[in-house]
Design an enzyme around this catalytic site. Structure first.
Site, PDB file in Angstrom:
ATOM      1  CB  VAL A  77       8.641   6.574  13.829  1.00 25.17           C
ATOM      2  CG1 VAL A  77       8.149   7.296  12.567  1.00 25.17           C
ATOM      3  CG2 VAL A  77       9.937   5.825  13.538  1.00 25.17           C
TER       4      VAL A  77
ATOM      5  NE  ARG B  18       1.082  10.504   9.989  1.00 25.33           N
ATOM      6  CZ  ARG B  18       0.609   9.566   9.180  1.00 25.33           C
ATOM      7  NH1 ARG B  18      -0.549   8.990   9.443  1.00 25.33           N
ATOM      8  NH2 ARG B  18       1.282   9.215   8.105  1.00 25.33           N
TER       9      ARG B  18
ATOM     10  CB  CYS C  35      -3.185  11.615  12.389  1.00 28.32           C
ATOM     11  SG  CYS C  35      -2.807   9.929  11.955  1.00 28.32           S
TER      12      CYS C  35
ATOM     13  CG  ASP D 149       3.772   1.576   9.319  1.00 28.94           C
ATOM     14  OD1 ASP D 149       3.448   2.444  10.151  1.00 28.94           O
ATOM     15  OD2 ASP D 149       3.924   1.822   8.108  1.00 28.94           O
TER      16      ASP D 149
ATOM     17  NE  ARG E 222      -6.733   4.193   6.392  1.00 34.25           N
ATOM     18  CZ  ARG E 222      -5.803   4.749   7.165  1.00 34.25           C
ATOM     19  NH1 ARG E 222      -6.018   4.862   8.445  1.00 34.25           N
ATOM     20  NH2 ARG E 222      -4.684   5.199   6.677  1.00 34.25           N
TER      21      ARG E 222
ATOM     22  NE  ARG F 266      -1.390  12.601   8.456  1.00 39.10           N
ATOM     23  CZ  ARG F 266      -1.465  13.855   8.910  1.00 39.10           C
ATOM     24  NH1 ARG F 266      -2.567  14.258   9.487  1.00 39.10           N
ATOM     25  NH2 ARG F 266      -0.452  14.674   8.801  1.00 39.10           N
TER      26      ARG F 266
ATOM     27  CE  LYS G 283      -1.565   1.489   4.194  1.00 38.68           C
ATOM     28  NZ  LYS G 283      -1.271   2.873   4.587  1.00 38.68           N
ATOM     29  CG  ASN G 284       2.399   2.658   3.565  1.00 39.24           C
ATOM     30  OD1 ASN G 284       1.231   2.978   3.338  1.00 39.24           O
ATOM     31  ND2 ASN G 284       2.858   2.435   4.772  1.00 39.24           N
TER      32      ASN G 284
END
Ligand code: EPZ
Length: 428
Positions: A336, A122, A117, A314, A406, A93, A22-23
Site C-alpha cells: 500500500v 501520498r 509525508c 497500518d 495522533r 493530511r 480515528k480513521n
C-alpha cells in the site's frame, strides 16, 4: 517533547477496551459540513488528529462542542469560510476530507495541497479526478487547491490507482455525491470498514448510498441531509496493536469492544504465528470480547499488506516488531505504501535482524531484543517501537511520542494498566 521510557520484559495481563476509530471518525466529522442540523457522535477518540479536525471544522464555521457525557456535537453555524489553511493541512493530511463536503454543500472549497509525508509519497490525484468527474473545476494556485462547482452531477467515477483504491478518496467522492444531481457510481471503491461506517452515517442523514464495503458504490443524490446521532465503530488498528503487544510479551489479554468481524486477515496472520484468539463474547462481532494468548514459540510467517480485506498497512510495523522474535525467517511485503519502513532502522538498533529490499523486508527472528533510545516520525512505526520496547531486555526510550498521540489514546496509561512498566517523560 514527550517520550515513553519502557522497561521491557513484563507480561501483559488483563483487559483493555478498544476506542472509537480515528480513521472512521475523521471523514464522519467532515460529513457534518453536509448536514442542515447537528451531528452528534459517540465514541470519538480523544486524539490530536481529532482535535486538529475539530479546529479545522471550527474555522469552516462548524461549531464543535463536547457534551458533558463525553460526546461530540458538530453543527454548521456559518458557511462563509471555505478555506482549509496550510497550517492545519500540513499537520494532518486527513484535512483533505473536507474537500468533497465543502464542494457539495457550498459550491466551493480552497484546501491547501497536502505535502510530503513520512510514510511515502501520498498523491491525491484520485480525489481530484473523482470530483472533476462530478463536475468540479479544480486548479492549483500558490499551493492551494481551488475548487468550484455550480452544481455537482452524478457520474461514473473510477477510483482504482497504482496501489489499489483510495480510502479517503472514496470518502470524499461518496460524501460529495450525496448532494449531487442524479446517480453516481463509484467503481473500484475502497472496501474498508471505515467507508461503511461513513456510509451508514450518511444514510442515517437521509442520503441514498448502496454498496459501501464493496468495490461498487452507488449514490443517488438528494436535496438535503439532516443531523443525526451516530456511534463511531471501534478501531481495528488499535485492537490489532494491543493483540501484537500481548503476543510480543507472551501475555494474556482480553480485548473488549473488538471489531473482530473486520479483522479476518489480521486474525489469520496472528494465528499463523501461533497466537490464539478466543472469542469470549461474540454476540456483536464488531464489538466482541477476544482473549489473546500466545505460544512461547512464535512461528515465522509471510505477510503482504493490501487494501481491505487484506492485511492492513497500518499494522505492518507492529507485526514486524512481533516477528523480530519469531523462530525463523518471516517476509513482510508492503503493497500500500512501499516506503513505509521508518521503523526498520530503529528496530535494528534494538538488535532486530532485518533485511530490506524495496517493498519487502526479511525479518530474521532473534532470541531477544535489547532496549535502546529510538524514534520514528510515523504513528504506526512508533507503535511498533513501543511493542519492541515492551518485549526487549533493558530500557527503551521512544522519543517524540506526539506521533503516537495522533492515533492512540493514552497508550502509556492503558499499557500500564496491563502491567507494562512504561512512563511518559518530558524530554528537553
Ligand atoms: C487512509 O489514508 C488512512 N488514513 C491511513 O491511515 C491508511 O494507511 C490508508 O488509508 C491505507 O489504508 C485515514 O483514514 C485518515 P489511500 P488515505 O488514499 O486514504 C495511493 C494511519 O496510520 N493513492 O487509501 O490517505 C496512496 O499513495 C494512517 O492511521 C494514490 O495513488 O490512503 C497509497 O499508495 C496513515 N492517489 C494508496 O493509494 C490518490 O489520489 C492508498 O492510499 C490517493 C491515494
Amino acid at each position: 517533547m514527550d517520550a515513553f521510557v519502557i522497561e521491557g520484559g513484563r507480561r501483559l495481563k488483563g483487559r483493555v477496551s478498544v476506542n472509537g476509530s480515528k480513521n472512521a471518525a475523521l471523514p464522519i466529522m467532515a460529513a457534518a459540513l453536509l448536514a442542515d442540523g447537528p451531528l452528534t457522535l459517540h465514541d470519538v477518540p480523544d486524539l490530536s488528529d481529532i482535535q486538529n479536525m475539530a479546529r479545522l471544522l471550527g474555522e469552516l464555521g462548524c461549531k464543535v462542542a463536547f457534551t458533558d457525557d463525553g460526546h461530540m456535537r458538530l453543527e454548521v453555524i456559518d458557511d462563509l469560510n471555505c478555506q482549509a489553511r496550510y497550517d492545519i493541512v500540513r499537520t494532518m493530511r486527513a484535512s483533505i476530507c473536507v474537500l468533497g463536503p465543502l464542494l457539495a454543500k457550498r459550491g466551493k472549497a480552497t484546501v491547501s495541497m497536502p505535502g510530503g509525508c513520512a510514510i511515502g509519497e501520498r498523491p491525491i490525484d484520485l480525489h481530484l479526478r473523482g470530483l472533476r468527474q462530478l463536475g468540479a473545476e479544480i486548479e492549483l494556485s500558490g499551493g492551494e487547491l481551488v475548487a468550484t462547482a455550480r452544481e455537482l452531477r452524478g457520474a461514473k467515477v473510477f477510483l482504482g490507482g497504482t496501489f489499489g483504491s483510495t480510502v479517503l478518496g472514496t470518502a470524499n467522492i461518496m460524501s460529495a455525491a450525496t448532494l449531487a444531481k442524479g446517480t453516481t457510481v463509484i467503481e473500484s471503491a475502497a472496501c474498508e470498514p471505515e467507508v461503511v461506517d461513513l456510509a451508514n452515517v450518511l444514510n442515517a442523514m437521509g442520503a441514498h448510498v448502496r454498496g459501501a464495503g464493496t468495490p461498487r458504490i452507488v449514490v443517488e443524490g438528494v436535496e438535503k441531509l439532516r443531523g443525526v446521532e451516530h456511534t463511531v465503530m471501534p478501531d481495528r488498528i488499535e485492537a490489532g496493536t494491543y493483540m501484537c503487544a500481548a503476543a510480543a510479551t507472551n501475555g494474556d489479554v482480553t480485548i473488549d469492544n473488538c471489531p473482530l468481524d473486520a479483522m479476518a486477515a489480521v486474525a489469520d496472520r496472528l494465528e499463523g504465528i501461533g497466537i490464539s484468539l478466543d472469542i469470549v463474547d461474540g454476540s456483536d462481532p464488531m464489538r466482541a470480547a477476544v482473549s489473546v494468548g500466545s505460544a512461547r514459540r512464535l512461528e515465522p510467517i509471510a505477510v503482504t499488506t493490501q487494501p481491505y480485506p487484506g492485511f492492513p498497512t497500518d499494522l505492518q510495523a507492529q507485526l514486524m516488531a512481533l516477528l523480530t522474535l519469531a523462530d525463523g525467517n518471516s517476509m513482510i511485503t508492503e503493497k500500500v505504501f512501499p516506503e513505509r519502513f521508518l521503523h526498520v532502522a530503529e528496530l535494528s538498533r534494538m538488535g532486530a535482524a532485518l533485511y530490506r529490499q524495496g517493498p519487502t523486508v526479511m525479518v530474521s527472528g532473534v532470541k531477544k531484543l535489547i532496549g535502546a533510545p529510538v524514534m520514528a516520525s510515523d504513528l504506526r512505526a512508533s507503535a511498533g517501537l513501543v511493542l519492541a520496547g515492551l518485549a526487549a531486555k533493558g530500557p527503551t526510550t521512544v522519543n517524540r511520542v506526539y506521533h503516537l498521540d495522533r492515533g492512540y489514546e493514552k497508550m502509556d496509561q492503558r499499557l500500564r494498566a496491563l502491567g507494562a512498566q512504561i512512563e511518559r517523560v518530558k524530554m528537553t
